[in-house]
Scaffold this active site. Structure first.
Site, PDB file in Angstrom:
ATOM      1  CG  ASP A 280      10.673  31.562  15.873  1.00 49.69           C
ATOM      2  OD1 ASP A 280      10.820  32.602  16.540  1.00 49.69           O
ATOM      3  OD2 ASP A 280      11.308  31.320  14.836  1.00 49.69           O
TER       4      ASP A 280
ATOM      5  CG  ASP B 279     -19.389  24.499  13.258  1.00 47.46           C
ATOM      6  OD1 ASP B 279     -18.965  24.170  14.387  1.00 47.46           O
ATOM      7  OD2 ASP B 279     -18.700  24.463  12.225  1.00 47.46           O
TER       8      ASP B 279
ATOM      9  CD  GLU C 266     -26.641  21.587  18.646  1.00 48.01           C
ATOM     10  OE1 GLU C 266     -27.517  21.036  19.328  1.00 48.01           O
ATOM     11  OE2 GLU C 266     -25.525  21.077  18.427  1.00 48.01           O
TER      12      GLU C 266
ATOM     13  CE  LYS D  52       9.654  28.384  30.773  1.00 52.03           C
ATOM     14  NZ  LYS D  52       8.253  28.681  30.472  1.00 52.03           N
TER      15      LYS D  52
ATOM     16  CB  CYS E  86      12.170  20.997 -24.170  1.00 53.66           C
ATOM     17  SG  CYS E  86      12.873  19.718 -23.126  1.00 53.66           S
TER      18      CYS E  86
ATOM     19  CB  CYS F  45       8.971  19.195 -22.293  1.00 49.01           C
ATOM     20  SG  CYS F  45       9.392  18.346 -23.829  1.00 49.01           S
TER      21      CYS F  45
ATOM     22  CE  LYS G  50      16.907  30.946  20.559  1.00 45.74           C
ATOM     23  NZ  LYS G  50      17.514  31.879  19.695  1.00 45.74           N
TER      24      LYS G  50
ATOM     25  CB  CYS H 273      13.616  17.010 -26.648  1.00 46.28           C
ATOM     26  SG  CYS H 273      12.046  17.794 -26.253  1.00 46.28           S
TER      27      CYS H 273
ATOM     28  CD  GLU I 199       6.649  33.379  21.634  1.00 43.46           C
ATOM     29  OE1 GLU I 199       6.685  33.839  22.798  1.00 43.46           O
ATOM     30  OE2 GLU I 199       7.551  33.561  20.808  1.00 43.46           O
TER      31      GLU I 199
ATOM     32  CE  LYS J   7      13.565  31.111  23.060  1.00 47.11           C
ATOM     33  NZ  LYS J   7      13.090  31.953  21.968  1.00 47.11           N
TER      34      LYS J   7
ATOM     35  CE1 TYR K 280       6.335  32.568  28.175  1.00 45.13           C
ATOM     36  CE2 TYR K 280       5.768  31.944  25.924  1.00 45.13           C
ATOM     37  CZ  TYR K 280       6.254  32.865  26.823  1.00 45.13           C
ATOM     38  OH  TYR K 280       6.646  34.091  26.380  1.00 45.13           O
TER      39      TYR K 280
ATOM     40  CB  SER L 160      14.968  37.891  26.885  1.00 43.69           C
ATOM     41  OG  SER L 160      16.161  38.395  27.392  1.00 43.69           O
ATOM     42  CG  LEU L 161      14.002  32.406  28.083  1.00 42.46           C
ATOM     43  CD1 LEU L 161      13.318  31.387  27.182  1.00 42.46           C
ATOM     44  CD2 LEU L 161      14.066  31.879  29.512  1.00 42.46           C
TER      45      LEU L 161
ATOM     46  CG  ASP M 238     -22.993  29.740  13.826  1.00 46.47           C
ATOM     47  OD1 ASP M 238     -21.978  30.074  14.469  1.00 46.47           O
ATOM     48  OD2 ASP M 238     -22.949  29.233  12.691  1.00 46.47           O
TER      49      ASP M 238
ATOM     50  CB  CYS N  77      11.054  15.103 -23.748  1.00 50.59           C
ATOM     51  SG  CYS N  77      12.385  16.055 -23.017  1.00 50.59           S
TER      52      CYS N  77
ATOM     53  CD  GLU O  18       7.580  25.527  29.458  1.00 53.18           C
ATOM     54  OE1 GLU O  18       7.537  26.568  28.764  1.00 53.18           O
ATOM     55  OE2 GLU O  18       7.161  25.456  30.634  1.00 53.18           O
TER      56      GLU O  18
HETATM   57  S1  IVH Z   1       9.645  31.576  29.271  1.00 52.60           S
HETATM   58  C1  IVH Z   1      11.518  34.468  32.016  1.00 52.60           C
HETATM   59  N1  IVH Z   1       8.780  29.661  27.694  1.00 52.60           N
HETATM   60  O1  IVH Z   1      11.216  33.180  24.202  1.00 52.60           O
HETATM   61  C2  IVH Z   1      11.160  33.460  31.031  1.00 52.60           C
HETATM   62  N2  IVH Z   1       9.517  31.696  26.715  1.00 52.60           N
HETATM   63  O2  IVH Z   1      13.863  34.816  24.956  1.00 52.60           O
HETATM   64  C3  IVH Z   1      10.357  34.039  29.984  1.00 52.60           C
HETATM   65  N3  IVH Z   1       9.320  31.773  24.292  1.00 52.60           N
HETATM   66  O3  IVH Z   1      10.185  36.399  24.756  1.00 52.60           O
HETATM   67  C4  IVH Z   1      10.092  33.215  28.874  1.00 52.60           C
HETATM   68  N4  IVH Z   1       8.480  29.771  24.044  1.00 52.60           N
HETATM   69  O4  IVH Z   1       8.408  34.881  23.872  1.00 52.60           O
HETATM   70  C5  IVH Z   1       9.295  30.915  27.771  1.00 52.60           C
HETATM   71  N5  IVH Z   1       7.971  27.926  26.415  1.00 52.60           N
HETATM   72  C6  IVH Z   1       8.467  29.143  26.494  1.00 52.60           C
HETATM   73  C7  IVH Z   1       8.681  29.947  25.358  1.00 52.60           C
HETATM   74  C8  IVH Z   1       9.212  31.217  25.513  1.00 52.60           C
HETATM   75  C9  IVH Z   1       8.855  30.867  23.426  1.00 52.60           C
HETATM   76  C10 IVH Z   1       9.861  33.093  23.948  1.00 52.60           C
HETATM   77  C11 IVH Z   1       9.237  34.201  24.739  1.00 52.60           C
HETATM   78  C12 IVH Z   1      10.347  35.097  25.176  1.00 52.60           C
HETATM   79  C13 IVH Z   1      11.531  34.502  24.519  1.00 52.60           C
HETATM   80  C14 IVH Z   1      12.670  34.500  25.521  1.00 52.60           C
END
Ligand code: IVH
Length: 712
Positions: free
Chosen positions: A145, A60, A62, A319, A437, A455, A343, A440, A203, A143, A255, A109-110, A64, A460, A141
Site C-alpha cells: 500500500d 560504515d 569503510e 498473477k 481524579c 492520580c 483485498k 477518588c 511500489e 499488495k 514487482y 491498475s488491477l 564512508d 485510589c 504477492e
Molecule cells: S502489479 C498490471 N503487484 O496496486 C499489474 N501491483 O491497482 C500492475 N501494487 O498501482 C500492478 N503491490 O501500485 C502489482 N505486488 C504488486 C503490487 C501492486 C501493490 C499496486 C500498484 C498498482 C496497484 C494496482
C-alpha cells in the site's frame, strides 16, 4: 559473521588506490577515470548489500571512506560527474514543477476481488478464456500500500523515474527516486548483464515504524501529521525539492517490468529472480502458487501475518506466471486479465463518539478513552478506542458527538484515526482533561515534560486492572501475590475481593495474619465445607511459603510506580536487602542503567511515604525476609541472543530487555543467523521479515513472557 578479510576475499571488486597503480603505463587522468569507475561499482555494490540485502560486508566508516574518496575525485575532476554517480543521490536543486513523461507501456491498475467466490470466478474465467481445465501456475504477492513508480534503466543505468500518473504519462520524479537507497542507480552486473532497456515497476512505501517517527517529528515541528503511510509516501515522492525527499524514510519493493529490450523472459517468476540479481529489492514473501486454492490459502496466511509485517499491505495480488499465457489473456480497458487484487476486509470504519471517559490504571496513569457506538472493524465489534493522553486528544481534536474513523491494527486496542470534521455537531465542545481524579477526587498531576497525567493517590479506588473490579487494594494484593512477585498460589480474584470486603486485609502485610478459620468463613458454602477447608489450608500454606522470596520478587511485589519485574531484577544486581534499597540516594539510583531519573525519584517517593514504611515494617514483623539474589548462570537463557521488534503491549522495551539480560541473555539490535529469538510486538519493523527469511524463531509477547517465566 565474516571477518573483514574474508569479506574482502568474497567481494567481487578489487580495492587498489591511485597511488598503487603503475603510473608509467597510464596517464594520471586515465588512472583517475578508472579509479572513479571502480569506486562507483564498489559503492553501488555495498549500497545493495546494506540497503537491499540488509547484510553489509564492510563497516560504515569503510563505506564512508569510499564515498569520500569518490567525492574528492569528482570535486577535483567535475567533468567525471555523471547523474548515476552515488554522490548524486542527494543535492539536486529544487524544481518549479514536474515534467511529465510517457510510459512506454501503460501502467495499468488491477481488478479487485473481496471474496473467495470472486477469486474462484476469476480462475474459472481464465480457464474459459483459454479453453483449458488445467490448473494455472500463479505467483502470489503482497499488495503493497504505497505509491506505484516506474524506473527506466538504459544499459543498466537509471535514467528516468516516474509516478503512475494517469497510467499513460507520469510525473518525472527521477531526482526524488534517486534519493531512495533501495533503488539502484546502476544495476548490478555480477550475475547477469543488464539489458539495453528495462522498465522496472514497483511500489514506493514507508515502514510503519518510520511513519510513526516521521509523524512525531512533524508534530514536534508544528507540521500536520500524514493520515497514513501511503499518503506520506506519495507526498514525499512529489516534493519539488529532492532534499526533502532525501530526508524521508522511503523504500521500494519491485514487482514487475514494463518494456524490456535485449532480454526475454518466459515466466513472471523468472522476472522477479532477475530483478533480485540485478540488485532490486523484491519482497521475500512472494511465492509461487499451484492452482487457485493455493492462492486462496496464501491470502489466509497473509491475513494472519499482515499485522506482524513492518509495512502496510491492503491485500494480495494473484498473477498468472506464464508470460505466454499473460499475452494470450491480454488486457481489458484498465487492467490486465491475468492478474487480480484480492483485498482484505477493511480494518477501518466510521462511528460516533458517545463520550470521552478517563481510565485510571494500576500505576495511577489516567488515560482518555473514546466510548463509541459499536461498529464492526475487520470482523470485530469495537466500542472503545484509546486516545492515549491529553496531547493526543488535543492533536486529533476528538470531541463527544464527533463522527470518527477508527482502525484496528493487529490485536491492539482500536484507535481513532481522525475526526470527520464535516459531520461535527455544532454543540461539540473540546475535551478537557479533568483536574481531579474522577474516581477518588485527588487533584491530578502531570509533571512537566511528561505526557501522562496521573492520580497521585496510591490508594485510589480507580487503580484497578481492566478486568479487575473492586478498587485499588484488591488489585494491589493480586499483584503482590502474582507469579513474578510473592508467588502465592491459589489466591484468586474472588477470594481477594472477599478478604477486602470483609475487612480482613487492609494492606498486603495483613495477608500474613490470616488464619485458616477466617478463610474458611470466606469460602464456606453450606454443602461444601470440606472442600473450602482444603482450599483455605492450601492458601494459608502458600502464604507461609511465600515469606522468603528472592529480593527482586519482593521489590516487584511492592508495586512501586515505574518499577516492575525487570527493574526489580536490575535493582537486585545492586542491592540485597529492601532496607539498602530504601536508603540508597536518588543520585545512586538514577545512575543505575535501566533505572534513570524518573524511576529513582519514584523509588525514593515510595520509601519516604509513611504508609509504605509501615507496610514494610509489618511485612518484616510477619517474618517476610528476602533471600540473597539467585545465581543466574544456570538460566537456560544464558548466552542466548534476542532481538526485539515492534511495540509490546504489557512491557516496555527496556523492561523486556532487562528480563533477558538479568538471565544472562544478550539483546542485539539486528537479526542475523546467530540470533536465537526475535520477539515480535505490534507493528514490527523489517527485523520480522528478516527473522522469517533466516528461519529464526519468533515469539509473540505472551510466548516471550512464558519463556522468561520458565527460565526462573
Ligand atoms: S502489479 C498490471 N503487484 O496496486 C499489474 N501491483 O491497482 C500492475 N501494487 O498501482 C500492478 N503491490 O501500485 C502489482 N505486488 C504488486 C503490487 C501492486 C501493490 C499496486 C500498484 C498498482 C496497484 C494496482
Amino acid at each position: 559473521m565474516l571477518t573483514k578479510r574474508e569479506a574482502g576475499a568474497q567481494f567481487p571488486f578489487t580495492s587498489t588506490t591511485i597511488t598503487d597503480m603503475a603510473m608509467g603505463q597510464k596517464t594520471i587522468f586515465e588512472a583517475v577515470v578508472s579509479r572513479v569507475q571502480e569506486l562507483r561499482e564498489q559503492i553501488h555494490y555495498h549500497n545493495y548489500r546494506y540497503y537491499v540485502l540488509d547484510d553489509p560486508v564492510i563497516s560504515d566508516p569503510e563505506f564512508d571512506r569510499l564515498l569520500k574518496e569518490l567525492s574528492r575525485l569528482e570535486e577535483e575532476y567535475p567533468q567525471l560527474v555523471t547523474p548515476d554517480s552515488p554522490t548524486q543521490r542527494v543535492g539536486a536543486p529544487p524544481l518549479d514543477k514536474f515534467e511529465t513523461v510517457p510510459h512506454r507501456q501503460p501502467m495499468l491498475s488491477l481488478e479487485n476481488a473481496f471474496s473467495e467466490a470472486e477469486v474462484r470466478e476469476f480462475d474459472k474465467r481464465l480457464k474459459r478464456f483459454l479453453r483449458t481445465s488445467e490448473e494455472f501456475h500463479y505467483v502470489v504477492e503482497p499488495k503493497m500500500d504505497g505509491c506505484a513508480v516506474e524506473l527506466v534503466y538504459e544499459n543498466g543505468r537509471l535514467t528516468v523515474g516516474s509516478t503512475r500518473g494517469d497510467g499513460y504519462r507520469g510525473e518525472n520524479v527521477t531526482q526524488n527516486l534517486k534519493t531512495i537507497h533501495t533503488i539502484p542507480l546502476e544495476m548490478l552486473r555480477h550475475k547477469q548483464p543488464p539489458p539495453e532497456l528495462l522498465e522496472v515497476r514497483g511500489e514506493v512505501y514507508i515502514d510503519l515504524e518510520d511513519f510513526k517517527k516521521l509523524n512525531e517529528q512533524r508534530l514536534a515541528q508544528g507540521e500536520a501529521a500524514f493520515a497514513n503511510p501511503r499518503n506520506a509516501a506519495a507526498g514525499s515522492l512529489r516534493q519539488l525539492d529532492p532534499n526533502i525527499t532525501a530526508g524521508r524514510p522511503l523504500k521500494i519493493y519491485c514487482y514487475g517490468v514494463g518494456e524490456v529490450q535485449g532480454r526475454t523472459f518466459t515466466r513472471h517468476w523468472e522476472v522477479l529472480e532477475a530483478l533480485r540479481e540485478w540488485g532490486f529489492r523484491v519482497n521475500p514473501l512472494i511465492e509461487p502458487a499451484q492452482g487457485i486454492e493455493a492462492a486462496i490459502a496464501y491470502h489466509h496466511r497473509l491475513e494472519h501475518e499482515r499485522h506482524g509485517l513492518p509495512y502496510e499491505i491492503d491485500g494480495m495480488v494473484i498473477k498468472v506466471d506464464s508470460l505466454a499465457l499473460q499475452d494470450r489473456l491480454g488486457t481489458k480497458a484498465r487492467s490486465p486479465r491475468w492478474a487480480l487484487a484480492y483485498k482484505f476486509a477493511a480494518t477501518q470504519a466510521t462511528t460516533r463518539v458517545l463520550k470521552i471517559e478517563v481510565n485510571v490504571g494500576r500505576t495511577g496513569a489516567v488515560t482518555p478513552m473514546a466510548v463509541m457506538e459499536p461498529v464492526e472493524v475487520g470482523g470485530v465489534t469495537v466500542s472503545r478506542a484509546t486516545l492515549h493522553n491529553e496531547d493526543e486528544v488535543a492533536r486529533k481534536d476528538v470531541r463527544a458527538g464527533d463522527f470518527v474513523l477508527v482502525q484496528r491494527a493487529g490485536d491492539v486496542i482500536p484507535e481513532v484515526v481522525k475526526v470527520i470534521l464535516e459531520d461535527r455537531p455544532k454543540d461539540a465542545r473540546p475535551f478537557q482533561m479533568p483536574k481531579i481524579c474522577p474516581v477518588c477526587g485527588t487533584p491530578l498531576v502531570r509533571p512537566p515534560g511528561e505526557k501522562v497525567t496521573r492520580c497521585p493517590n496510591p490508594d485510589c479506588f480507580g487503580r484497578k486492572g481492566s478486568e479487575f473490579e473492586g478498587g485499588a487494594l484488591p488489585r494491589r494484593i493480586e499483584h503482590f501475590a502474582s507469579k513474578t512477585a510473592m508467588d502465592i498460589d491459589g489466591l484468586g480474584k474472588e477470594m481477594i475481593l472477599k478478604m477486602v470486603s470483609e475487612d480482613l486485609v487492609k494492606d498486603v502485610s495483613d495477608l500474613y495474619k490470616l488464619t485458616a478459620e477466617e478463610l474458611i468463613t470466606l469460602t464456606e458454602k453450606p454443602d461444601k465445607k470440606k472442600k473450602s477447608g482444603k482450599l483455605a489450608n492450601k492458601i494459608i500454606k502458600a502464604i507461609l511459603n511465600s515469606k522468603n522470596p528472592t529480593f527482586w520478587r519482593l521489590v516487584n511485589a511492592l508495586g512501586i510506580r515505574l518499577v516492575g519485574e525487570a527493574q526489580a531484577q536490575i535493582l537486585a544486581q545492586h542491592f540485597q536487602k529492601l532496607e539498602d534499597l530504601g536508603e540508597a540516594s536518588e543520585e545512586k539510583l538514577k545512575d543505575i542503567e535501566g533505572i534513570g531519573e524518573k524511576r529513582a525519584a519514584s523509588i525514593k517517593d515510595y520509601f519516604e511515604n509513611q504508609k509504605n514504611k509501615e507496610i514494610i515494617k509489618k511485612l518484616r514483623d510477619a517474618g517476610v525476609q528476602e533471600r540473597p539474589p539467585e545465581r543466574r548462570a544456570a538460566s537456560p537463557l544464558a548466552g542466548k541472543s534476542f532481538v526485539f521488534t515492534g511495540g509490546l503491549a504489557r512491557l516496555s522495551r527496556e523492561e523486556a530487555k532487562a528480563m533477558v539480560t538479568a538471565r544472562g541473555g544478550k539483546v542485539s539490535s539486528s537479526v542475523s543467523a546467530k540470533t536465537d529469538y526475535v520477539v515480535v510486538g505490534a507493528e514490527p519493523g523489517s527485523k520480522y521479515a528478516r527473522a522469517k527469511e533466516l528461519g529464526v524463531e519468533t515469539l509473540n509477547e505472551a510466548e516471550f513472557e512464558e519463556l522468561i517465566r520458565r527460565s526462573g
